[in-house]
Design a protein around this motif. Sequence first.
Motif, PDB file in Angstrom:
ATOM      1  N   ALA A 249      35.842  39.307  32.275  1.00  0.00           N
ATOM      2  CA  ALA A 249      35.413  38.156  32.504  1.00  0.00           C
ATOM      3  C   ALA A 249      34.073  37.788  33.363  1.00  0.00           C
ATOM      4  N   LEU A 250      33.602  36.792  32.942  1.00  0.00           N
ATOM      5  CA  LEU A 250      32.115  36.312  33.808  1.00  0.00           C
ATOM      6  C   LEU A 250      32.583  35.152  34.645  1.00  0.00           C
ATOM      7  N   PHE A 251      32.276  35.429  35.864  1.00  0.00           N
ATOM      8  CA  PHE A 251      32.343  34.555  36.868  1.00  0.00           C
ATOM      9  C   PHE A 251      30.886  33.894  37.275  1.00  0.00           C
ATOM     10  N   GLU A 252      30.738  32.743  36.867  1.00  0.00           N
ATOM     11  CA  GLU A 252      29.206  32.215  37.107  1.00  0.00           C
ATOM     12  C   GLU A 252      28.964  31.806  38.709  1.00  0.00           C
ATOM     13  N   HIS A 253      30.091  31.787  39.388  1.00  0.00           N
ATOM     14  CA  HIS A 253      29.789  31.252  40.818  1.00  0.00           C
ATOM     15  C   HIS A 253      30.845  32.107  41.474  1.00  0.00           C
ATOM     16  N   TYR A 254      30.320  33.517  41.763  1.00  0.00           N
ATOM     17  CA  TYR A 254      31.177  34.466  42.604  1.00  0.00           C
ATOM     18  C   TYR A 254      30.550  34.643  44.222  1.00  0.00           C
ATOM     19  N   ASP A 255      31.812  34.252  44.918  1.00  0.00           N
ATOM     20  CA  ASP A 255      31.420  34.514  46.177  1.00  0.00           C
ATOM     21  C   ASP A 255      32.331  35.196  46.902  1.00  0.00           C
ATOM     22  N   GLN A 256      32.313  35.306  48.285  1.00  0.00           N
ATOM     23  CA  GLN A 256      33.221  36.277  49.137  1.00  0.00           C
ATOM     24  C   GLN A 256      34.605  35.491  49.004  1.00  0.00           C
ATOM     25  N   GLU A 257      34.712  34.335  49.021  1.00  0.00           N
ATOM     26  CA  GLU A 257      36.017  33.525  48.919  1.00  0.00           C
ATOM     27  C   GLU A 257      36.464  33.792  47.797  1.00  0.00           C
ATOM     28  N   LEU A 258      36.006  33.469  46.734  1.00  0.00           N
ATOM     29  CA  LEU A 258      36.701  33.906  45.366  1.00  0.00           C
ATOM     30  C   LEU A 258      36.996  35.305  45.177  1.00  0.00           C
ATOM     31  N   ALA A 259      36.213  36.166  45.800  1.00  0.00           N
ATOM     32  CA  ALA A 259      36.661  37.650  45.612  1.00  0.00           C
ATOM     33  C   ALA A 259      38.007  37.856  46.439  1.00  0.00           C
ATOM     34  N   GLU A 260      37.997  37.346  47.727  1.00  0.00           N
ATOM     35  CA  GLU A 260      39.310  37.558  48.505  1.00  0.00           C
ATOM     36  C   GLU A 260      40.609  36.740  47.881  1.00  0.00           C
ATOM     37  N   ALA A 261      40.410  35.875  46.856  1.00  0.00           N
ATOM     38  CA  ALA A 261      41.292  35.024  46.327  1.00  0.00           C
ATOM     39  C   ALA A 261      41.897  35.885  45.118  1.00  0.00           C
ATOM     40  N   ILE A 262      40.712  36.630  44.354  1.00  0.00           N
ATOM     41  CA  ILE A 262      41.435  37.532  43.364  1.00  0.00           C
ATOM     42  C   ILE A 262      41.986  38.877  43.867  1.00  0.00           C
ATOM     43  N   ARG A 263      41.618  39.242  45.100  1.00  0.00           N
ATOM     44  CA  ARG A 263      42.220  40.501  45.811  1.00  0.00           C
ATOM     45  C   ARG A 263      43.699  40.095  46.024  1.00  0.00           C
ATOM     46  N   ARG A 264      44.090  38.779  46.487  1.00  0.00           N
ATOM     47  CA  ARG A 264      45.469  38.472  46.866  1.00  0.00           C
ATOM     48  C   ARG A 264      46.272  38.317  45.476  1.00  0.00           C
ATOM     49  N   LEU A 265      45.546  38.443  44.358  1.00  0.00           N
ATOM     50  CA  LEU A 265      46.512  38.380  43.106  1.00  0.00           C
ATOM     51  C   LEU A 265      46.846  39.788  42.938  1.00  0.00           C
ATOM     52  N   ASP A 266      46.607  40.637  43.908  1.00  0.00           N
ATOM     53  CA  ASP A 266      47.095  42.146  43.574  1.00  0.00           C
ATOM     54  C   ASP A 266      46.688  42.585  42.129  1.00  0.00           C
ATOM     55  N   PRO A 267      45.453  42.661  41.508  1.00  0.00           N
ATOM     56  CA  PRO A 267      45.270  43.144  40.219  1.00  0.00           C
ATOM     57  C   PRO A 267      45.470  44.682  40.312  1.00  0.00           C
ATOM     58  N   LEU A 268      45.846  45.380  39.289  1.00  0.00           N
ATOM     59  CA  LEU A 268      45.985  46.740  39.012  1.00  0.00           C
ATOM     60  C   LEU A 268      44.532  47.453  39.066  1.00  0.00           C
ATOM     61  N   LEU A 269      43.635  46.354  38.473  1.00  0.00           N
ATOM     62  CA  LEU A 269      42.286  47.072  38.400  1.00  0.00           C
ATOM     63  C   LEU A 269      41.245  45.890  38.822  1.00  0.00           C
ATOM     64  N   CYS A 270      40.368  45.836  39.495  1.00  0.00           N
ATOM     65  CA  CYS A 270      39.310  45.085  39.682  1.00  0.00           C
ATOM     66  C   CYS A 270      37.993  45.376  39.992  1.00  0.00           C
ATOM     67  N   GLU A 271      37.149  45.590  38.780  1.00  0.00           N
ATOM     68  CA  GLU A 271      36.021  46.503  38.795  1.00  0.00           C
ATOM     69  C   GLU A 271      34.847  45.652  38.513  1.00  0.00           C
ATOM     70  N   GLU A 272      33.680  45.598  39.220  1.00  0.00           N
ATOM     71  CA  GLU A 272      32.509  44.994  38.625  1.00  0.00           C
ATOM     72  C   GLU A 272      31.804  45.927  37.618  1.00  0.00           C
ATOM     73  N   LEU A 273      31.219  45.152  36.748  1.00  0.00           N
ATOM     74  CA  LEU A 273      30.525  45.876  35.582  1.00  0.00           C
ATOM     75  C   LEU A 273      29.141  45.111  35.327  1.00  0.00           C
ATOM     76  N   PRO A 274      28.128  45.912  34.947  1.00  0.00           N
ATOM     77  CA  PRO A 274      26.810  45.283  34.842  1.00  0.00           C
ATOM     78  C   PRO A 274      26.551  44.017  33.969  1.00  0.00           C
ATOM     79  N   LEU A 275      25.964  43.112  34.366  1.00  0.00           N
ATOM     80  CA  LEU A 275      25.879  41.842  33.690  1.00  0.00           C
ATOM     81  C   LEU A 275      24.728  41.674  32.776  1.00  0.00           C
ATOM     82  N   THR A 276      24.822  41.269  31.603  1.00  0.00           N
ATOM     83  CA  THR A 276      23.700  41.187  30.388  1.00  0.00           C
ATOM     84  C   THR A 276      23.604  39.872  29.880  1.00  0.00           C
TER      85      THR A 276
END
Length: 293
Positions: A249-276
């Motif tokens: 998924a592409l997050f156009e406005h990604y900040d620390q608050e959103l990153a923390e909210a995603i972490r609280r969802l407890d995903p099995l995998l959360c990995e940043e990939l190169p954006l093109t």
Amino acid sequence: MKIEHVTKIIDQQPIIEDVNFSLSRGEIVGLIGRNGSGKTTLFRTIAGHYLLDDGEISIEDQRIDLHPQFKEEIFYIDEKENFLNAYSLRKINQLYRQAYPRFDQDLYLETMQLHGLPLNHSYRRMSKGMQGLYKMILAIASNATFLLLDEPFDGLDVIVRKKVVGLLLENLGESQRTALIASHNLNELETIIDRALLIKGKTIEADYRLESLRENARKIQLVFRSKQVPPLIKQHAKLVQRQGRVLVALFEHYDQELAEAIRRLDPLLCEELPLTLEDLFEANLSRETLMKG
């Protein structure tokens, strides 16, 4: 150049509708969209090949339909109605010197010699690659302020494509001229543009400044325990790819608050990939959305 509320109707069907954007001097801007989205119609309308049905196109706050001398500031070759096929390169040179008062003949001859293009060549007998290179030479030598380049890399091999890109970057860098480039070669486009205009639904849906996008956007691969996509992800992301429970998924406005909210969802995998730029295209123009599932 300002494009304001521009609409073009053909055969009683709107092809582009309420298009708005501006081009500043010294920019290289990409125009991206799916086949049939109206890119060529937009180019033809800006260049004056089509009459406006609504809206205004202006240069230095002067409407070009009321001040036709400003058309000398626009370079465009219509591939479908390509009149160059009928002429030798010498004759084409004469025609463009008449059309563009600031045509740089010395640069034209120097660049032609550098790339081994004799003036007595017939345009239609040249390979597609050499035709592409020649059109870029014409565009640069015209000294027009705004270059409208429709698929300038199409069908070019790697060596010729590098020559075409090199010509463009070398000659626009210090001249405060502007190029608007429509291309499906997103990998090539990404290396040279400052902005990307996204055309969708007959209009410009988004205007991305790539430097800002790289700072603020992220492409994240996520895997959740359930196949249901969490509402938070639907709200903040656009889908690039989906396979089972694996989301990219592409997050156009990604900040620390959103990153923390995603972490609280407890995903099995959360990995940043190169954006093109290709990711941007797929996320905005793919028919699949995160609302499914």
